[in-house]
Design an enzyme around this catalytic site. Structure first.
Site, PDB file in Angstrom:
ATOM      1  N   VAL A 126      38.906  30.597  37.566  1.00  0.00           N
ATOM      2  CA  VAL A 126      38.212  29.867  36.491  1.00  0.00           C
ATOM      3  C   VAL A 126      37.261  30.798  35.744  1.00  0.00           C
ATOM      4  O   VAL A 126      37.227  30.807  34.508  1.00  0.00           O
ATOM      5  CB  VAL A 126      37.471  28.632  37.053  1.00  0.00           C
ATOM      6  CG1 VAL A 126      36.654  27.956  35.949  1.00  0.00           C
ATOM      7  CG2 VAL A 126      38.471  27.645  37.644  1.00  0.00           C
ATOM      8  N   TYR A 127      36.513  31.594  36.495  1.00  0.00           N
ATOM      9  CA  TYR A 127      35.619  32.564  35.847  1.00  0.00           C
ATOM     10  C   TYR A 127      36.429  33.472  34.922  1.00  0.00           C
ATOM     11  O   TYR A 127      36.069  33.676  33.754  1.00  0.00           O
ATOM     12  CB  TYR A 127      34.902  33.384  36.918  1.00  0.00           C
ATOM     13  CG  TYR A 127      33.914  34.391  36.370  1.00  0.00           C
ATOM     14  CD1 TYR A 127      32.713  33.977  35.796  1.00  0.00           C
ATOM     15  CD2 TYR A 127      34.169  35.760  36.437  1.00  0.00           C
ATOM     16  CE1 TYR A 127      31.801  34.897  35.294  1.00  0.00           C
ATOM     17  CE2 TYR A 127      33.265  36.688  35.950  1.00  0.00           C
ATOM     18  CZ  TYR A 127      32.083  36.258  35.372  1.00  0.00           C
ATOM     19  OH  TYR A 127      31.183  37.173  34.883  1.00  0.00           O
ATOM     20  N   ALA A 128      37.550  33.989  35.434  1.00  0.00           N
ATOM     21  CA  ALA A 128      38.369  34.909  34.637  1.00  0.00           C
ATOM     22  C   ALA A 128      38.915  34.221  33.393  1.00  0.00           C
ATOM     23  O   ALA A 128      38.939  34.814  32.305  1.00  0.00           O
ATOM     24  CB  ALA A 128      39.507  35.460  35.484  1.00  0.00           C
TER      25      ALA A 128
END
Ligand SMILES: NC(=O)c1ccc[n+]([C@@H]2O[C@H](COP(=O)([O-])OP(=O)(O)OC[C@H]3O[C@@H](n4cnc5c(N)ncnc54)[C@H](OP(=O)(O)O)[C@@H]3O)[C@@H](O)[C@H]2O)c1
Length: 250
Positions: free
Chosen positions: A161-163
């Site tokens: 999700v961060y990526a």
């Protein structure tokens, strides 16, 4: 005979706004821009003490600073932060959209509320910050986002999700850069790798061994790139994502 100075020869004070400028990379960027001669407004959400420390240091060095409470998940707060900056300093020349969060978890267990919060701050908040800032920015201004090298290479489980939020920023920057070419506002994205801040506290020694340059980055090193992108010499660069990560993505 003494010639009257035209407006072009009178150096104008420049104004920058750093979203998420109370700690880590944002704090280093705010301090560096102040050193470069900008009056600097900075937002924070949870650490008024840290935000005030950054402002106090800027003022102690003879600069001008302003701390603004503004949650980047809140559209109205973002717009109000820009308005407050312009009200205090009169204009806006550069915006650094740094506010970001990292919540980790593998796809099977990732909570919906964490997904929504990360999209709100790391993606929607970035777009809205740019939108609000350029409405007040001088032509020829600078937009700088802080993405991540995870947009290029996801090295660990639990970072999907961060990526994806940081990949969204890199793509967004290209389109927004195009939109703003008629105004000569440049829009560029910095993609740091592991950098020593509160966000990475606790995982640094693990990461160190994976870095080709053999060490973690320092916030001041990322701030150096912010300084270049905010300055006059970067005027031919727009839509770029610049990775600065000790060779991590090699
Ligand atoms: N450190 C790294 O290794 C690394 C690597 C790649 C990319 N990045 C990116 O660099 C940026 C800064 O990271 P960092 O490591 O400096 O993080 P940090 O030390 O955790 O600092 C985060 C900063 O963002 C602010 N912030 C967080 N959520 C916010 C919100 N909802 N609204 C407004 N401000 C908010 C914080 O304000 P408060 O102090 O008020 O909480 C703080 O000033 C992030 O976008 C991050 O994803 C970091």
């Amino acid at each position: 005979m003494v010639k009257a100075m035209s407006n072009e020869t009178i150096p104008q004070r420049k104004v920058a706004l750093v979203f998420g400028g109370s700690r880590g990379i944002g704090a280093a960027a705010a301090s560096r821009l102040a050193r470069d001669g900008f009056a600097v407004a900075l937002t924070y959400v949870s650490r008024p003490d840290k935000a005030q420390e950054v402002v106090a240091a800027i003022e102690a060095a003879g600069g001008e600073g302003l701390a603004i409470l503004a949650d980047s998940a809140e559209p109205e707060a973002i717009r109000a932060a820009v308005a407050q900056t312009v009200e205090r300093f009169g204009t806006l020349d550069a915006v650094v959209v740094n506010a970001g969060i990292m919540r980790m978890g593998t796809v099977d267990v990732f909570p919906l509320e964490d997904l929504d919060r990360m999209l709100d701050v790391n993606v929607r908040g970035v777009f809205l910050a740019i939108q609000a800032a350029v409405a007040h920015m001088r032509d020829g201004g600078r937009v700088i986002t802080i993405g991540s090298n995870t947009a290029v290479r996801s090295s660990f489980p639990g970072t999907s999700v961060y990526a994806l939020t940081k990949a969204a920023v890199a793509t967004m920057v290209k389109g927004v850069a195009f939109d703003l070419t008629p105004r000569r506002i440049t829009v560029n994205n910095i993609q740091p790798g592991p950098t020593e801040t509160d966000m990475t506290a606790g995982v640094m020694s693990h990461l160190e061994g994976m870095l080709p340059l053999g060490r973690i980055g320092q916030p001041a090193e990322i701030a150096g790139l912010v300084s270049y992108l905010a300055g006059a010499e970067s005027g031919y660069m727009t839509g770029a994502s610049l990775t600065i990560d000790g060779g991590f993505v090699l």
